[in-house]
Write a protein that holds these residues in place. Structure first.
Motif, PDB file in Angstrom:
ATOM      1  N   TRP A  35       0.799  -1.225   0.000  1.00 55.47           N
ATOM      2  CA  TRP A  35       0.000   0.000   0.000  1.00 55.47           C
ATOM      3  C   TRP A  35       0.833   1.277   0.000  1.00 55.47           C
ATOM      4  CZ3 TRP A  35       1.625   2.661   4.156  1.00 55.47           C
ATOM      5  CH2 TRP A  35       2.183   1.907   5.203  1.00 55.47           C
ATOM      6  N   ASN A  36       2.151   1.186   0.233  1.00 56.87           N
ATOM      7  CA  ASN A  36       2.863   2.442   0.513  1.00 56.87           C
ATOM      8  C   ASN A  36       3.229   3.251  -0.736  1.00 56.87           C
ATOM      9  OD1 ASN A  36       4.837   0.570  -0.169  1.00 56.87           O
ATOM     10  ND2 ASN A  36       6.341   1.439   1.221  1.00 56.87           N
ATOM     11  N   ILE A  79       4.355   1.387  -7.466  1.00 55.24           N
ATOM     12  CA  ILE A  79       4.767  -0.031  -7.448  1.00 55.24           C
ATOM     13  C   ILE A  79       3.969  -0.862  -8.458  1.00 55.24           C
ATOM     14  CG2 ILE A  79       4.903  -2.142  -6.037  1.00 55.24           C
ATOM     15  CD1 ILE A  79       5.985  -0.406  -3.767  1.00 55.24           C
ATOM     16  N   TRP A  86       5.660  -0.313 -11.746  1.00 60.38           N
ATOM     17  CA  TRP A  86       6.965  -0.975 -11.928  1.00 60.38           C
ATOM     18  C   TRP A  86       6.788  -2.410 -12.429  1.00 60.38           C
ATOM     19  CZ3 TRP A  86       9.847  -0.105  -6.649  1.00 60.38           C
ATOM     20  CH2 TRP A  86      10.162   1.254  -6.504  1.00 60.38           C
ATOM     21  N   ALA A 123      -2.950  -3.911  -2.579  1.00 58.49           N
ATOM     22  CA  ALA A 123      -3.124  -4.017  -1.119  1.00 58.49           C
ATOM     23  C   ALA A 123      -4.533  -3.567  -0.747  1.00 58.49           C
ATOM     24  CB  ALA A 123      -2.099  -3.137  -0.420  1.00 58.49           C
ATOM     25  N   GLU A 124      -5.055  -4.166   0.289  1.00 62.47           N
ATOM     26  CA  GLU A 124      -6.442  -3.886   0.690  1.00 62.47           C
ATOM     27  C   GLU A 124      -6.628  -2.433   1.140  1.00 62.47           C
ATOM     28  OE1 GLU A 124      -4.503  -6.422   1.363  1.00 62.47           O
ATOM     29  OE2 GLU A 124      -4.641  -7.137   3.431  1.00 62.47           O
ATOM     30  N   GLY A 127      -8.890  -7.481  -2.618  1.00 60.20           N
ATOM     31  CA  GLY A 127      -9.271  -8.259  -1.443  1.00 60.20           C
ATOM     32  C   GLY A 127      -8.098  -8.517  -0.519  1.00 60.20           C
ATOM     33  N   GLU A 174      -4.944 -13.376   2.304  1.00 61.12           N
ATOM     34  CA  GLU A 174      -5.168 -14.823   2.421  1.00 61.12           C
ATOM     35  C   GLU A 174      -6.213 -15.302   1.423  1.00 61.12           C
ATOM     36  OE1 GLU A 174      -5.647 -12.727   5.195  1.00 61.12           O
ATOM     37  OE2 GLU A 174      -3.489 -12.903   5.553  1.00 61.12           O
ATOM     38  N   ALA A 198      -3.337 -15.267  -1.870  1.00 64.66           N
ATOM     39  CA  ALA A 198      -2.803 -16.639  -1.852  1.00 64.66           C
ATOM     40  C   ALA A 198      -3.259 -17.451  -3.064  1.00 64.66           C
ATOM     41  CB  ALA A 198      -3.173 -17.327  -0.536  1.00 64.66           C
ATOM     42  N   SER A 238       5.973  -7.314   2.767  1.00 64.09           N
ATOM     43  CA  SER A 238       6.845  -7.623   3.900  1.00 64.09           C
ATOM     44  C   SER A 238       7.615  -8.927   3.657  1.00 64.09           C
ATOM     45  CB  SER A 238       6.004  -7.757   5.167  1.00 64.09           C
ATOM     46  OG  SER A 238       5.110  -8.835   5.010  1.00 64.09           O
ATOM     47  N   THR A 266       5.475 -12.126   4.490  1.00 68.57           N
ATOM     48  CA  THR A 266       4.529 -12.534   3.442  1.00 68.57           C
ATOM     49  C   THR A 266       5.278 -13.027   2.206  1.00 68.57           C
ATOM     50  OG1 THR A 266       3.099 -10.756   4.220  1.00 68.57           O
ATOM     51  CG2 THR A 266       2.459 -11.819   2.196  1.00 68.57           C
ATOM     52  N   LEU A 273       6.271 -16.571   2.422  1.00 66.04           N
ATOM     53  CA  LEU A 273       5.101 -17.445   2.238  1.00 66.04           C
ATOM     54  C   LEU A 273       4.781 -17.606   0.753  1.00 66.04           C
ATOM     55  CD1 LEU A 273       2.291 -16.404   4.721  1.00 66.04           C
ATOM     56  CD2 LEU A 273       2.495 -18.651   3.667  1.00 66.04           C
ATOM     57  N   LEU A 315      18.496  -3.343   1.719  1.00 63.86           N
ATOM     58  CA  LEU A 315      17.916  -2.555   0.624  1.00 63.86           C
ATOM     59  C   LEU A 315      18.758  -1.326   0.294  1.00 63.86           C
ATOM     60  CD1 LEU A 315      15.804  -2.118  -1.482  1.00 63.86           C
ATOM     61  CD2 LEU A 315      14.247  -1.236   0.246  1.00 63.86           C
ATOM     62  N   PHE A 321      16.220  -1.521  -8.909  1.00 67.09           N
ATOM     63  CA  PHE A 321      15.690  -1.279  -7.572  1.00 67.09           C
ATOM     64  C   PHE A 321      15.437  -2.613  -6.885  1.00 67.09           C
ATOM     65  CE2 PHE A 321      12.671  -0.649  -4.254  1.00 67.09           C
ATOM     66  CZ  PHE A 321      13.035   0.564  -3.700  1.00 67.09           C
TER      67      PHE A 321
HETATM   68  P1  NAD Z   1       2.201  -7.143   3.245  1.00 62.30           P
HETATM   69  O1  NAD Z   1       3.241  -8.199   3.131  1.00 62.30           O
HETATM   70  O2  NAD Z   1       1.321  -7.168   4.422  1.00 62.30           O
HETATM   71  O3  NAD Z   1       1.222  -7.170   1.971  1.00 62.30           O
HETATM   72  C1  NAD Z   1       1.711  -7.041   0.644  1.00 62.30           C
HETATM   73  C2  NAD Z   1       0.685  -7.632  -0.305  1.00 62.30           C
HETATM   74  O4  NAD Z   1       0.630  -9.051  -0.100  1.00 62.30           O
HETATM   75  C3  NAD Z   1      -0.741  -7.120  -0.085  1.00 62.30           C
HETATM   76  O5  NAD Z   1      -1.388  -6.978  -1.331  1.00 62.30           O
HETATM   77  C4  NAD Z   1      -1.374  -8.250   0.716  1.00 62.30           C
HETATM   78  O6  NAD Z   1      -2.772  -8.324   0.603  1.00 62.30           O
HETATM   79  C5  NAD Z   1      -0.714  -9.460   0.073  1.00 62.30           C
HETATM   80  N1  NAD Z   1      -0.726 -10.678   0.901  1.00 62.30           N
HETATM   81  C6  NAD Z   1      -0.825 -10.786   2.242  1.00 62.30           C
HETATM   82  N2  NAD Z   1      -0.816 -12.086   2.612  1.00 62.30           N
HETATM   83  C7  NAD Z   1      -0.699 -12.812   1.469  1.00 62.30           C
HETATM   84  C8  NAD Z   1      -0.627 -14.206   1.188  1.00 62.30           C
HETATM   85  N3  NAD Z   1      -0.690 -15.120   2.155  1.00 62.30           N
HETATM   86  N4  NAD Z   1      -0.495 -14.592  -0.094  1.00 62.30           N
HETATM   87  C9  NAD Z   1      -0.429 -13.690  -1.096  1.00 62.30           C
HETATM   88  N5  NAD Z   1      -0.507 -12.357  -0.889  1.00 62.30           N
HETATM   89  C10 NAD Z   1      -0.639 -11.917   0.373  1.00 62.30           C
HETATM   90  O7  NAD Z   1       2.975  -5.749   3.105  1.00 62.30           O
HETATM   91  P2  NAD Z   1       2.389  -4.271   3.253  1.00 62.30           P
HETATM   92  O8  NAD Z   1       2.079  -4.008   4.685  1.00 62.30           O
HETATM   93  O9  NAD Z   1       1.336  -4.058   2.235  1.00 62.30           O
HETATM   94  O10 NAD Z   1       3.650  -3.397   2.815  1.00 62.30           O
HETATM   95  C11 NAD Z   1       4.682  -3.035   3.690  1.00 62.30           C
HETATM   96  C12 NAD Z   1       5.895  -3.895   3.464  1.00 62.30           C
HETATM   97  O11 NAD Z   1       6.266  -3.838   2.083  1.00 62.30           O
HETATM   98  C13 NAD Z   1       7.114  -3.422   4.239  1.00 62.30           C
HETATM   99  O12 NAD Z   1       7.784  -4.535   4.762  1.00 62.30           O
HETATM  100  C14 NAD Z   1       7.961  -2.739   3.169  1.00 62.30           C
HETATM  101  O13 NAD Z   1       9.330  -2.684   3.458  1.00 62.30           O
HETATM  102  C15 NAD Z   1       7.667  -3.592   1.976  1.00 62.30           C
HETATM  103  N6  NAD Z   1       7.952  -2.886   0.729  1.00 62.30           N
HETATM  104  C16 NAD Z   1       9.039  -3.282   0.007  1.00 62.30           C
HETATM  105  C17 NAD Z   1       9.381  -2.612  -1.164  1.00 62.30           C
HETATM  106  C18 NAD Z   1      10.575  -3.036  -1.964  1.00 62.30           C
HETATM  107  O14 NAD Z   1      10.646  -2.687  -3.140  1.00 62.30           O
HETATM  108  N7  NAD Z   1      11.528  -3.764  -1.403  1.00 62.30           N
HETATM  109  C19 NAD Z   1       8.595  -1.538  -1.593  1.00 62.30           C
HETATM  110  C20 NAD Z   1       7.493  -1.162  -0.821  1.00 62.30           C
HETATM  111  C21 NAD Z   1       7.173  -1.845   0.329  1.00 62.30           C
END
Ligand code: NAD
Length: 514
Positions: free
Chosen positions: A166-167, A172, A175, A192-193, A221, A224, A228, A244, A247, A250, A429, A468
């Motif tokens: 979401w950030n 993103i 990209w 992201a939700e 949505g 999970e 997923a 993150s 995630t 996973l 990073l 990146f």
């Molecule tokens: P998150 O991992 O909670 O969610 C990211 C995405 O994954 C969302 O769309 C979410 O719905 C989905 N998701 C969650 N569980 C899942 C599953 N079991 N299977 C498939 N998809 C699933 O992350 P967030 O809170 O949205 O974002 C913040 C994180 O993203 C931070 O850790 C940040 O550092 C990272 N981030 C990294 C970069 C990069 O380029 N390295 C850029 C931006 C953000």
């Protein structure tokens, strides 16, 4: 009757929130579950941004099928023609930049000038990728045998799942989307939700620019229930994930069970090293921007500042003075520097880390540390920009990703120690050094094991045409952004040998000593 925009299944009437739809095979459709997720403005939770589909595996299956159906035709469309659509898309995004930036600020809280930057990044990525339509270079190579031509071409991978955080809600997705499209792939995006609207805005423009039905599908949505199934669907060849590290692991584990290509962009715990010869005012400015820009919710946020002991006190004084001048508030107001954090859960997590920091033996909560909840703040998720001083490198606040407006100042004796501390985390990073000494800058440049490195600049500020991504817990070796590295994610090499000798020629056997 109220006019509906694409993506809206029901226009707001009499104060009801707008209901949005998934995009599947060129049609905006309701989720199979019939259920929706309410999305609120984190700066003022009384404002509902909209109701967004709570999709499940049935929606994902329909979207993947639509992407698979659209694939042959899109793949066969010449890349320069695909690029023309991207050019149009870039122009359309430019003309709507302000509107999309405002919607982004309402949706996720970042201050307006940063939201404009986010949309601009999507514009840059779109034009930059469009230029690739007339390149998509492969290469030729000499063969070890006579009368034989050897070459490599890029081929599309097929249906791609794009799962985004979401950030950076428009940057993103862009990209991932633009390089996937230019290579001839079709996609299903799961935003992201917390920030589906910015993805809808991007995709609506792509439709209007002429992307054919089914080439881009959007399923909204929860992770999970919608993410997923998208990461595991058998028709999906590639999963491109940003989010993150937890995630991402996973997703990668699931993708591996189905032999999928999987690119991961994950968390960070980035460092600025401030040496004793640094321009301190510049280093302070870089720290403020890196630590508190986007309310510290960037993967490249400067969450650790390692400062040479000779300038430590002076640096902390200057940083504190500047930090206390920052104005926290609703990012739509032009005088605000720091917006809210994304949601209640994030706020609790960040406040939890502030508590952990308070209890760490030796660390001092030097400035900030509180939730702001009175007056204009009472309907939002606001936290004071927070500085911890005298932090030791192994403390949790110096090791774990907090993803909020919290910075840890760590003293060091010299460059070697700064590098050791800088590298001493599970992520890799971005890192940066402030010094006037070219030799020390070069040494740090060589020894920091991060994907991005800055000299006399903060840990944030990536441009779309450079790779990146990061090392260790930040990624699995792929890089987005720069065209060569993105194409390496979204296309697969095909090596082609053309033998025009008219005889059987055996590699490694003929033309070799017996
Ligand atoms: P998150 O991992 O909670 O969610 C990211 C995405 O994954 C969302 O769309 C979410 O719905 C989905 N998701 C969650 N569980 C899942 C599953 N079991 N299977 C498939 N998809 C699933 O992350 P967030 O809170 O949205 O974002 C913040 C994180 O993203 C931070 O850790 C940040 O550092 C990272 N981030 C990294 C970069 C990069 O380029 N390295 C850029 C931006 C953000």
């Amino acid at each position: 009757m109220a006019t509906r925009r694409a993506g809206e299944s029901e226009k707001a009437t009499g104060g009801d929130p707008v209901k949005y739809s998934n995009l599947i095979g060129g049609r905006w459709v309701k989720p199979a579950s019939g259920e929706y997720i309410e999305n609120r403005n984190p700066a003022d939770t009384r404002e509902v941004i909209g109701l967004f589909p709570a999709s499940n595996a049935r929606d994902v299956a329909a979207a993947v099928e639509a992407a698979a159906t659209a694939l042959p035709k899109w793949k066969a469309t010449p890349a320069p023609k695909r690029a023309e659509i991207l050019y149009r898309l870039g122009q359309m995004l430019m003309s709507r930049k302000e509107e999309f930036a405002r919607e982004m600020t309402r949706e996720m809280g970042k201050v307006l000038k940063e939201a404009r930057g986010d949309v601009q990044e999507a514009i840059d990525m779109t034009f930059y990728t469009a230029g690739e339509g007339r390149r998509l270079h492969g290469y030729t190579s000499p063969s070890e045998l006579p009368n034989k031509l050897a070459m490599c071409v890029r081929q599309p991978v097929g249906v791609c799942s794009l799962i985004t955080p979401w950030n950076f809600p428009m940057a993103i997705p862009s990209w991932k989307l633009m390089p996937a499209l230019i290579c001839g792939n079709t996609v299903v995006i799961k935003p992201a939700e917390d920030t589906p609207l910015s993805t809808i805005n991007l995709v609506r423009m792509a439709e209007e620019a002429g992307i054919p039905p089914g080439v881009i599908n959007v399923v909204m949505g929860l992770g999970e229930s919608a993410g997923a199934p998208l990461a595991t669907h058998k028709e999906v060849r590639l999963v491109s994930f940003t989010g993150s590290t937890e995630t991402g692991r996973l997703v990668a584990t699931q993708a591996a069970q189905h032999d999928k290509i999987c690119s991961l962009e994950m968390g960070g715990k980035n460092v600025i090293m401030v040496l004793d010869d640094a321009n301190l005012d510049l280093a302070v400015e870089g720290t403020i921007w890196g630590a508190f820009g986007t309310t510290g919710q960037r993967c490249t946020a400067s969450s650790r500042i390692v400062v040479h002991q000779k300038v430590y006190r002076q640096f902390v004084e200057k940083l504190t003075a500047k930090t206390q001048q920052l104005r926290v508030g609703n990012g739509l107001r032009s005088n605000v520097d720091v917006g809210p954090v994304i949601n209640e859960e994030a706020m609790e997590k960040i406040l939890g880390y502030i508590d952990i920091g308070r209890r760490e033996d030796g660390a001092k909560l030097h400035s900030g540390g509180n939730r702001l909840e009175r007056g204009a703040y009472r309907h939002g998720y606001f936290i004071e920009p927070t500085i911890f001083t005298d932090v030791a490198p192994q403390m949790r606040i110096a090791q774990e990703e907090i993803f909020g407006p919290v910075v840890s100042i760590i003293p060091c004796r010299d460059l070697d120690e700064a590098i050791e501390i800088g590298n001493g985390v599970r992520y890799g990073l971005s890192s940066s050094i402030y010094t006037q000494d070219i030799n020390r800058a070069m040494k740090a440049m060589e020894q920091m094991y991060t994907g991005i490195f800055y000299v006399n600049s903060s840990t944030i500020g990536a441009e779309v045409h450079l790779p990146f991504g990061g090392t260790k817990g930040t990624g699995n070796g792929h890089r987005e952004g720069a065209m060569i590295s993105s194409l390496d994610i979204f296309s697969e090499w095909k090596s082609i040998y053309v033998d025009y000798s008219g005889t059987l020629q055996r590699a490694q056997i003929d033309n070799q000593p017996a």
